[in-house]
Design a protein around this motif. Sequence first.
Motif, PDB file in Angstrom:
ATOM      1  N   VAL A  73       0.840  -1.204   0.000  1.00  0.00           N
ATOM      2  CA  VAL A  73       0.000   0.000   0.000  1.00  0.00           C
ATOM      3  C   VAL A  73       0.875   1.254   0.000  1.00  0.00           C
ATOM      4  O   VAL A  73       0.604   2.208  -0.747  1.00  0.00           O
ATOM      5  CB  VAL A  73      -0.976  -0.009   1.199  1.00  0.00           C
ATOM      6  CG1 VAL A  73      -1.769   1.294   1.262  1.00  0.00           C
ATOM      7  CG2 VAL A  73      -1.914  -1.207   1.117  1.00  0.00           C
ATOM      8  N   GLU A  74       1.925   1.282   0.802  1.00  0.00           N
ATOM      9  CA  GLU A  74       2.800   2.463   0.852  1.00  0.00           C
ATOM     10  C   GLU A  74       3.480   2.711  -0.493  1.00  0.00           C
ATOM     11  O   GLU A  74       3.550   3.848  -0.960  1.00  0.00           O
ATOM     12  CB  GLU A  74       3.833   2.310   1.966  1.00  0.00           C
ATOM     13  CG  GLU A  74       3.217   2.432   3.346  1.00  0.00           C
ATOM     14  CD  GLU A  74       4.177   2.115   4.479  1.00  0.00           C
ATOM     15  OE1 GLU A  74       5.197   1.420   4.242  1.00  0.00           O
ATOM     16  OE2 GLU A  74       3.895   2.542   5.607  1.00  0.00           O
ATOM     17  N   LEU A  77       0.919   4.080  -2.931  1.00  0.00           N
ATOM     18  CA  LEU A  77       0.660   5.515  -2.753  1.00  0.00           C
ATOM     19  C   LEU A  77       1.733   6.347  -3.442  1.00  0.00           C
ATOM     20  O   LEU A  77       1.437   7.354  -4.082  1.00  0.00           O
ATOM     21  CB  LEU A  77       0.578   5.870  -1.272  1.00  0.00           C
ATOM     22  CG  LEU A  77      -0.700   5.432  -0.567  1.00  0.00           C
ATOM     23  CD1 LEU A  77      -0.540   5.517   0.939  1.00  0.00           C
ATOM     24  CD2 LEU A  77      -1.884   6.241  -1.041  1.00  0.00           C
ATOM     25  N   CYS A  86      -0.430  11.346   2.027  1.00  0.00           N
ATOM     26  CA  CYS A  86      -1.127  10.192   2.588  1.00  0.00           C
ATOM     27  C   CYS A  86      -0.284   9.512   3.654  1.00  0.00           C
ATOM     28  O   CYS A  86       0.931   9.631   3.679  1.00  0.00           O
ATOM     29  CB  CYS A  86      -1.468   9.193   1.491  1.00  0.00           C
ATOM     30  SG  CYS A  86      -2.666   9.814   0.302  1.00  0.00           S
ATOM     31  N   VAL A  88      -0.419   5.678   6.131  1.00  0.00           N
ATOM     32  CA  VAL A  88      -1.024   4.353   6.275  1.00  0.00           C
ATOM     33  C   VAL A  88      -1.001   3.956   7.746  1.00  0.00           C
ATOM     34  O   VAL A  88      -0.018   4.188   8.448  1.00  0.00           O
ATOM     35  CB  VAL A  88      -0.246   3.315   5.437  1.00  0.00           C
ATOM     36  CG1 VAL A  88      -0.775   1.918   5.660  1.00  0.00           C
ATOM     37  CG2 VAL A  88      -0.306   3.680   3.961  1.00  0.00           C
ATOM     38  N   VAL A  97      -5.936   4.026   4.809  1.00  0.00           N
ATOM     39  CA  VAL A  97      -5.207   5.108   4.155  1.00  0.00           C
ATOM     40  C   VAL A  97      -5.826   6.428   4.604  1.00  0.00           C
ATOM     41  O   VAL A  97      -7.044   6.617   4.514  1.00  0.00           O
ATOM     42  CB  VAL A  97      -5.262   4.983   2.616  1.00  0.00           C
ATOM     43  CG1 VAL A  97      -4.566   6.166   1.951  1.00  0.00           C
ATOM     44  CG2 VAL A  97      -4.655   3.659   2.168  1.00  0.00           C
ATOM     45  N   HIS A  99      -5.596  10.750   4.327  1.00  0.00           N
ATOM     46  CA  HIS A  99      -5.197  11.775   3.364  1.00  0.00           C
ATOM     47  C   HIS A  99      -5.330  13.145   4.023  1.00  0.00           C
ATOM     48  O   HIS A  99      -6.271  13.404   4.766  1.00  0.00           O
ATOM     49  CB  HIS A  99      -6.113  11.698   2.129  1.00  0.00           C
ATOM     50  CG  HIS A  99      -5.809  12.717   1.089  1.00  0.00           C
ATOM     51  ND1 HIS A  99      -6.630  13.798   0.856  1.00  0.00           N
ATOM     52  CD2 HIS A  99      -4.790  12.820   0.209  1.00  0.00           C
ATOM     53  CE1 HIS A  99      -6.117  14.516  -0.127  1.00  0.00           C
ATOM     54  NE2 HIS A  99      -5.008  13.948  -0.527  1.00  0.00           N
ATOM     55  N   LYS A 126      -9.389   9.656   7.308  1.00  0.00           N
ATOM     56  CA  LYS A 126      -9.413   8.336   6.686  1.00  0.00           C
ATOM     57  C   LYS A 126     -10.200   8.435   5.388  1.00  0.00           C
ATOM     58  O   LYS A 126     -11.246   9.092   5.328  1.00  0.00           O
ATOM     59  CB  LYS A 126      -9.986   7.293   7.623  1.00  0.00           C
ATOM     60  CG  LYS A 126     -11.335   7.621   8.209  1.00  0.00           C
ATOM     61  CD  LYS A 126     -11.687   6.641   9.294  1.00  0.00           C
ATOM     62  CE  LYS A 126     -12.869   7.185  10.080  1.00  0.00           C
ATOM     63  NZ  LYS A 126     -13.091   6.487  11.306  1.00  0.00           N
ATOM     64  N   ARG A 129      -9.875   2.009   2.926  1.00  0.00           N
ATOM     65  CA  ARG A 129      -9.305   0.917   3.713  1.00  0.00           C
ATOM     66  C   ARG A 129      -9.385  -0.389   2.939  1.00  0.00           C
ATOM     67  O   ARG A 129     -10.297  -0.618   2.155  1.00  0.00           O
ATOM     68  CB  ARG A 129      -9.948   0.789   5.079  1.00  0.00           C
ATOM     69  CG  ARG A 129     -11.309   0.151   5.121  1.00  0.00           C
ATOM     70  CD  ARG A 129     -11.785  -0.005   6.552  1.00  0.00           C
ATOM     71  NE  ARG A 129     -13.160  -0.463   6.572  1.00  0.00           N
ATOM     72  CZ  ARG A 129     -13.886  -0.552   7.662  1.00  0.00           C
ATOM     73  NH1 ARG A 129     -13.384  -0.204   8.823  1.00  0.00           N
ATOM     74  NH2 ARG A 129     -15.129  -0.990   7.599  1.00  0.00           N
ATOM     75  N   LEU A 174      -6.095   3.410  -5.629  1.00  0.00           N
ATOM     76  CA  LEU A 174      -5.291   4.499  -5.069  1.00  0.00           C
ATOM     77  C   LEU A 174      -5.123   5.706  -5.992  1.00  0.00           C
ATOM     78  O   LEU A 174      -5.015   6.825  -5.499  1.00  0.00           O
ATOM     79  CB  LEU A 174      -3.922   3.988  -4.613  1.00  0.00           C
ATOM     80  CG  LEU A 174      -3.925   3.095  -3.377  1.00  0.00           C
ATOM     81  CD1 LEU A 174      -2.494   2.777  -2.945  1.00  0.00           C
ATOM     82  CD2 LEU A 174      -4.707   3.705  -2.230  1.00  0.00           C
TER      83      LEU A 174
END
Length: 186
Positions: A73-74, A77, A86, A88, A97, A99, A126, A129, A174
């Motif tokens: 996920v990181e 992004l 963003c 996590v 996630v 923002h 948030k 997710r 994303l």
Amino acid sequence: MPVTHVNRRRDTYYLHAGTTRTGKPGYWFSKSAEGDLVEAIPEDYEIYENPDAQVFLRKVQPQVITPFEVAVVERGLKRYAPDQNCMVDVRGEDIVVYHAERVTFDMDLPFFGVRELPPSYRNYMKVMRFTLIDEDERTFRVQRWCFRGSIDGWIDLWSSGGSGPLADLVERYLPHIGKESFYELI
């Protein structure tokens, strides 16, 4: 030496101890260095800093999500939403996630020397997710946060293929963070 934690806003917090109404030990972080300070983190506890830079002492959480999945996920992004601010966070079986919108000023502030609020001082919300739905297959479902005042909550993205391998969901969803297309996801 008391237990301290410096959060992402560079504030120093001190771990304090006390007792609850029921006589059990209680722990909390404070910016104050006065009072009953703790010298070591109690066994089975960990320091946790939430996306808004608040610091807590909590029981060690069981790890359902792997570090590799968090990294997926990181990295997603950085690749698919590179110009967005963003963060996590992992909560149980969820990778959440957050923002933060860019905050700019109409004037130059001499004490900051910038026209934009630094990311460490922004408030994070948030927005999406990824929830682990099958531990053996390591498949996830994705949801986005609904920002309508009367409906605040998570919206499933099932109708647009909102479940499957994490890498596929990351690539598909994303890129919408921080864009108008985010609100069209259902």
